[in-house]
Design an enzyme around this catalytic site. Structure first.
Site: not given
Ligand code: HEC
Ligand code: HEC
Length: 262
Positions: A77, A80-81, A115, A178, A181-182, A223
């Protein structure tokens, strides 16, 4: 094609266009609060401790993967980066994002695997594997302290709308969304557990309950299972769309990977 059908299809096209335009003006239902604020002081201290935070083991492993040249293309990685501290700064704040290469919205794990495949000539790291959690945690932590800021317009708009619908859809034997609850019960207690807003700014997280790191998609599955609904596979488009909506709900929250949770 009969006329009525043509009219309906034309309308659907207009609605989709409007949805894309208005998405830009949407505001999250609540002021976002990090899961950190719902934790006990002990858990918060563990997260803040630059030596004791267990998630840092994965971050360290991620650095090793970043520098690993023993891949088919011979390119790490880093080849290139360059230095991740500068090259990956801010990247995690923008994901999930539309990928021209993939032709749809992808999350950070999938970009990393893109990648791996295209530029390293290596097979994908499987979802929830140690290497994928490690490199995702490593890339994400380079954005620590920077605010989440995903794009939900243009080619990402449809994905966002699907993710939003998923978030508000009641499901499972308990028939809960979701949001139930959240949003409606954030701050309340459920069997001794304090319910947070279900934000993603700390992911991947070290969760004591799991005794390991876990991805956003593992959390969604957990969840879903909590309401006895069939979970979707990790990396499914349903979960990537949900992740996009979730990140947008937490627009402005600082990235705090690797977070520690109960
Ligand atoms: C041969 C060069 C090369 C290698 C090796 C490589 N990448 Fe990439 N990477 C690129 C290029 C070019 C892009 C931009 C185009 C794209 O999105 O695919 C990119 C994009 C990315 C992005 C998205 C950045 C952004 O701003 O959205 C991430 C994250 C990333 N790479 C991580 C990795 C990781 C982690 C590895 C090692 C497992 C890796 N890359 C290996 C060339 C490479
Ligand atoms: C029955 C209530 C319930 C439902 C419904 C539910 N969750 Fe959760 N969720 C929890 C509990 C309990 C936790 C663990 C404590 C906490 O962080 O809130 C949790 C944790 C989370 C977290 C981790 C937050 C952090 O800071 O680490 C995310 C993200 C999350 N939920 C997203 C979702 C999404 C998305 C859905 C819908 C698919 C969903 N939850 C449905 C109860 C629920």
């Amino acid at each position: 094609m009969n006329r009525a059908l043509v009219a309906i299809l034309a309308c659907a096209g207009i609605v989709a266009t409007f949805a894309a335009v208005f998405a830009a003006d949407q505001v999250p239902a609540q002021k976002p609060i990090s899961g950190y604020d719902f934790m006990t002081p002990e858990v918060q201290q563990l997260q803040d401790d630059d030596f004791a935070n267990p998630g840092l083991l994965w971050v360290e492993e991620g650095q090793t993967i970043w520098d690993d040249t023993k891949v088919a293309s011979g390119k790490s990685c880093a080849s290139c980066h360059g230095d991740a501290v500068t090259a990956m700064r801010g990247v995690a704040t923008r994901y999930p994002a539309y990928s021209v290469e993939a032709g749809h919205v992808i999350n950070l794990e999938q970009q990393i695997n893109q990648c791996r495949r295209e530029r390293q000539g290596e097979p994908d790291f499987p979802y929830e594997s140690e290497p994928l959690l490690s490199i995702t945690a490593f890339v994400s932590t380079q954005s620590k302290g920077l605010p989440q800021s995903v794009a939900i317009v243009g080619p990402a708009a449809e994905s966002f709308e699907r993710g939003k619908a998923f978030f508000y859809q009641r499901r499972g034997q308990l028939n809960l969304s979701c949001s139930n609850c959240h949003e409606q019960h954030a701050g309340d207690h459920l069997r001794g557990e304090s319910i947070s807003q279900g934000q993603l700014n700390g992911f991947p997280i070290y969760r004591a309950l799991w005794q390991t790191m876990g991805s956003t998609n593992r959390m969604f599955a957990w969840c879903n299972e909590a309401v006895r609904a069939e979970p979707y596979p990790a990396g499914s488009q349903e979960y990537v769309d949900l992740e996009l909506f979730e990140r947008w709900r937490g627009q402005g929250l600082n990235i705090e990977t690797p977070a520690v949770r109960r």
